[in-house]
Scaffold this motif. Structure first.
Motif, PDB file in Angstrom:
ATOM      1  N   TRP A  19       0.564  -1.486  -0.170  1.00 14.68           N
ATOM      2  CA  TRP A  19       0.186  -0.337  -0.066  1.00 14.68           C
ATOM      3  C   TRP A  19       0.901   1.352   0.319  1.00 14.68           C
ATOM      4  O   TRP A  19       1.807   1.417   0.917  1.00 14.68           O
ATOM      5  N   ASP A  20       0.788   2.407  -1.614  1.00 18.95           N
ATOM      6  CA  ASP A  20       1.170   3.513  -1.026  1.00 18.95           C
ATOM      7  C   ASP A  20      -0.201   4.827  -0.693  1.00 18.95           C
ATOM      8  O   ASP A  20      -0.381   4.549  -1.729  1.00 18.95           O
ATOM      9  N   LEU A  21      -0.336   5.260   0.302  1.00 14.82           N
ATOM     10  CA  LEU A  21      -1.219   6.721  -0.242  1.00 14.82           C
ATOM     11  C   LEU A  21      -1.537   7.161  -1.388  1.00 14.82           C
ATOM     12  O   LEU A  21      -2.107   7.643  -1.315  1.00 14.82           O
ATOM     13  N   TRP A  22      -0.221   7.516  -1.797  1.00 14.20           N
ATOM     14  CA  TRP A  22       0.138   8.448  -2.910  1.00 14.20           C
ATOM     15  C   TRP A  22      -0.784   8.095  -4.588  1.00 14.20           C
ATOM     16  O   TRP A  22      -1.173   8.616  -5.279  1.00 14.20           O
ATOM     17  N   ARG A  23      -0.915   6.429  -4.688  1.00 14.71           N
ATOM     18  CA  ARG A  23      -0.979   5.282  -5.653  1.00 14.71           C
ATOM     19  C   ARG A  23      -2.100   4.907  -5.030  1.00 14.71           C
ATOM     20  O   ARG A  23      -3.206   5.178  -5.791  1.00 14.71           O
ATOM     21  N   ASP A  24      -2.383   4.813  -3.374  1.00 16.93           N
ATOM     22  CA  ASP A  24      -3.500   3.244  -3.700  1.00 16.93           C
ATOM     23  C   ASP A  24      -4.653   4.036  -2.706  1.00 16.93           C
ATOM     24  O   ASP A  24      -6.030   4.066  -2.897  1.00 16.93           O
ATOM     25  N   GLY A  25      -5.042   5.708  -2.288  1.00 18.07           N
ATOM     26  CA  GLY A  25      -5.570   6.746  -1.575  1.00 18.07           C
ATOM     27  C   GLY A  25      -6.410   5.698  -0.084  1.00 18.07           C
ATOM     28  O   GLY A  25      -5.139   5.248   0.157  1.00 18.07           O
ATOM     29  N   VAL A  26      -7.145   5.241  -0.001  1.00 18.76           N
ATOM     30  CA  VAL A  26      -7.490   5.241   1.079  1.00 18.76           C
ATOM     31  C   VAL A  26      -9.213   4.550   1.069  1.00 18.76           C
ATOM     32  O   VAL A  26      -9.346   4.695   0.323  1.00 18.76           O
ATOM     33  N   ILE A  27      -9.568   3.780   2.021  1.00 18.49           N
ATOM     34  CA  ILE A  27     -10.504   3.122   1.762  1.00 18.49           C
ATOM     35  C   ILE A  27     -11.740   4.004   3.277  1.00 18.49           C
ATOM     36  O   ILE A  27     -11.124   5.160   4.025  1.00 18.49           O
ATOM     37  N   PRO A  28     -13.335   4.108   2.903  1.00 18.92           N
ATOM     38  CA  PRO A  28     -14.011   4.674   2.959  1.00 18.92           C
ATOM     39  C   PRO A  28     -13.829   4.433   5.050  1.00 18.92           C
ATOM     40  O   PRO A  28     -13.608   2.581   5.027  1.00 18.92           O
TER      41      PRO A  28
ATOM     42  N   ALA B 295       2.768  22.365  -1.414  1.00 24.10           N
ATOM     43  CA  ALA B 295       4.103  22.539  -1.795  1.00 24.10           C
ATOM     44  C   ALA B 295       3.911  22.064  -3.252  1.00 24.10           C
ATOM     45  O   ALA B 295       4.604  22.538  -4.303  1.00 24.10           O
ATOM     46  N   VAL B 296       3.530  21.102  -3.670  1.00 23.30           N
ATOM     47  CA  VAL B 296       3.994  20.718  -4.667  1.00 23.30           C
ATOM     48  C   VAL B 296       2.618  21.577  -5.936  1.00 23.30           C
ATOM     49  O   VAL B 296       3.383  21.662  -6.812  1.00 23.30           O
ATOM     50  N   ARG B 297       1.875  21.716  -5.097  1.00 23.09           N
ATOM     51  CA  ARG B 297       0.615  22.561  -6.154  1.00 23.09           C
ATOM     52  C   ARG B 297       1.586  23.650  -6.485  1.00 23.09           C
ATOM     53  O   ARG B 297       0.898  24.599  -7.522  1.00 23.09           O
ATOM     54  N   TRP B 298       1.942  24.690  -5.321  1.00 22.83           N
ATOM     55  CA  TRP B 298       2.654  25.680  -5.186  1.00 22.83           C
ATOM     56  C   TRP B 298       3.494  25.894  -6.632  1.00 22.83           C
ATOM     57  O   TRP B 298       3.612  26.270  -7.245  1.00 22.83           O
ATOM     58  N   LEU B 299       4.635  24.380  -6.723  1.00 19.45           N
ATOM     59  CA  LEU B 299       5.693  24.266  -8.229  1.00 19.45           C
ATOM     60  C   LEU B 299       4.566  23.950  -9.616  1.00 19.45           C
ATOM     61  O   LEU B 299       5.860  24.364 -10.322  1.00 19.45           O
ATOM     62  N   GLY B 300       3.698  24.184  -9.564  1.00 25.34           N
ATOM     63  CA  GLY B 300       2.886  23.403 -10.324  1.00 25.34           C
ATOM     64  C   GLY B 300       2.616  22.008 -10.610  1.00 25.34           C
ATOM     65  O   GLY B 300       2.446  21.831 -12.358  1.00 25.34           O
TER      66      GLY B 300
ATOM     67  N   GLN C   5     -10.089  10.883  -1.427  1.00 21.17           N
ATOM     68  CA  GLN C   5      -8.720  11.080  -2.340  1.00 21.17           C
ATOM     69  C   GLN C   5      -8.220  12.306  -2.589  1.00 21.17           C
ATOM     70  O   GLN C   5      -8.226  13.261  -2.593  1.00 21.17           O
ATOM     71  N   LEU C   6      -6.783  11.667  -3.073  1.00 19.37           N
ATOM     72  CA  LEU C   6      -5.476  12.762  -3.215  1.00 19.37           C
ATOM     73  C   LEU C   6      -6.476  14.053  -4.135  1.00 19.37           C
ATOM     74  O   LEU C   6      -6.489  15.052  -3.704  1.00 19.37           O
ATOM     75  N   GLN C   7      -7.322  13.376  -5.163  1.00 18.87           N
ATOM     76  CA  GLN C   7      -8.103  14.678  -6.131  1.00 18.87           C
ATOM     77  C   GLN C   7      -8.656  15.521  -5.382  1.00 18.87           C
ATOM     78  O   GLN C   7      -8.809  17.076  -5.206  1.00 18.87           O
TER      79      GLN C   7
ATOM     80  N   ASP D 120       1.646  17.881 -10.328  1.00 17.65           N
ATOM     81  CA  ASP D 120       0.709  16.648  -9.965  1.00 17.65           C
ATOM     82  C   ASP D 120       0.618  16.544  -8.336  1.00 17.65           C
ATOM     83  O   ASP D 120       1.429  16.315  -7.989  1.00 17.65           O
ATOM     84  N   ALA D 121      -0.409  16.667  -7.585  1.00 17.77           N
ATOM     85  CA  ALA D 121      -0.448  16.314  -6.087  1.00 17.77           C
ATOM     86  C   ALA D 121      -0.078  14.619  -5.914  1.00 17.77           C
ATOM     87  O   ALA D 121       0.467  14.640  -4.694  1.00 17.77           O
TER      88      ALA D 121
END
Length: 195
Positions: A100-109, A155-160, A118-120, A162-163
């Motif tokens: 499991w990877d938070l950034w790739r797999d997200g969370v469950i309800p 921080a990454v959105r500041w840089l333009g 979700q990340l979006q 993808d999250a």
């Protein structure tokens, strides 16, 4: 143009143990309080035109102990809602979801208190925060007191970027500062995990 100063809230029992503390309002430890107080001299050197904070007590208390005034709680600065993973460590999650990877797999309800996002959804909130903050930077620095994963997305959105590129940044340590700035109209990270 001013800098956006990211402040990760001070240490909590859950940050020590590595538990995912999204919406659970975990208080600061004594070490967390001391780290927040130690930020005050550094922050006093900045001309802050606005200060925003997650409404959770660990962030608001960090702001108070760091000597920040006029703090505006902002719901969009809440930590990622970890849903069914709230309170679990990454190792515990991987017992049932190997790799499991938070950034790739997200969370469950989770339950009604922790439905999960979700990340979006986190990205939409962070983009709204940045849209409100950017115009203020013409007049000086802006401080934001927030949480680890949310700070990485910000921080990454500041840089333009993808999250999902948030995985490229180290997790900000509790009670540290990050500095987001621009040079020749290009965004960059001027400091990260600064005590």
């Amino acid at each position: 143009m001013g800098e956006l100063i990211l402040i990760r809230h001070g240490q909590t029992e859950w940050s020590v143990s590595g538990r995912h503390a999204g919406r659970t309002d975990v208080p600061l430890t004594d070490a967390g309080k001391a780290a927040a107080k130690s930020l005050a001299p550094r922050l006093a050197q900045h001309h802050l035109v606005a200060v925003f904070s997650s409404p959770l007590s660990r962030a608001l208390r960090t702001a108070e102990l760091a000597g920040l005034t006029g703090v505006k709680p902002d719901q969009d600065l809440m930590e990622w809602d970890y849903g069914g993973y709230e309170g679990l460590t990454a190792a515990q999650i991987r017992e049932t979801r190997p790799g499991w990877d938070l950034w790739r797999d997200g969370v469950i309800p989770g339950d009604a208190t922790h439905p999960g996002e979700q990340l979006q959804q986190v990205t939409v909130r962070v983009d709204a925060v940045l849209a409100r903050i950017r115009p203020l930077l013409d007049d000086g620095d802006v401080a934001v007191v927030a949480h680890g994963h949310l700070a990485r997305v910000l921080a990454v959105r500041w840089l333009g970027l993808d999250a999902s590129d948030s995985r490229l940044l180290g997790h900000p340590y509790p009670g540290t500062l990050g500095f987001l700035a621009t040079e020749d109209q290009q965004p960059f990270i001027a400091g990260w995990n600064v005590p």
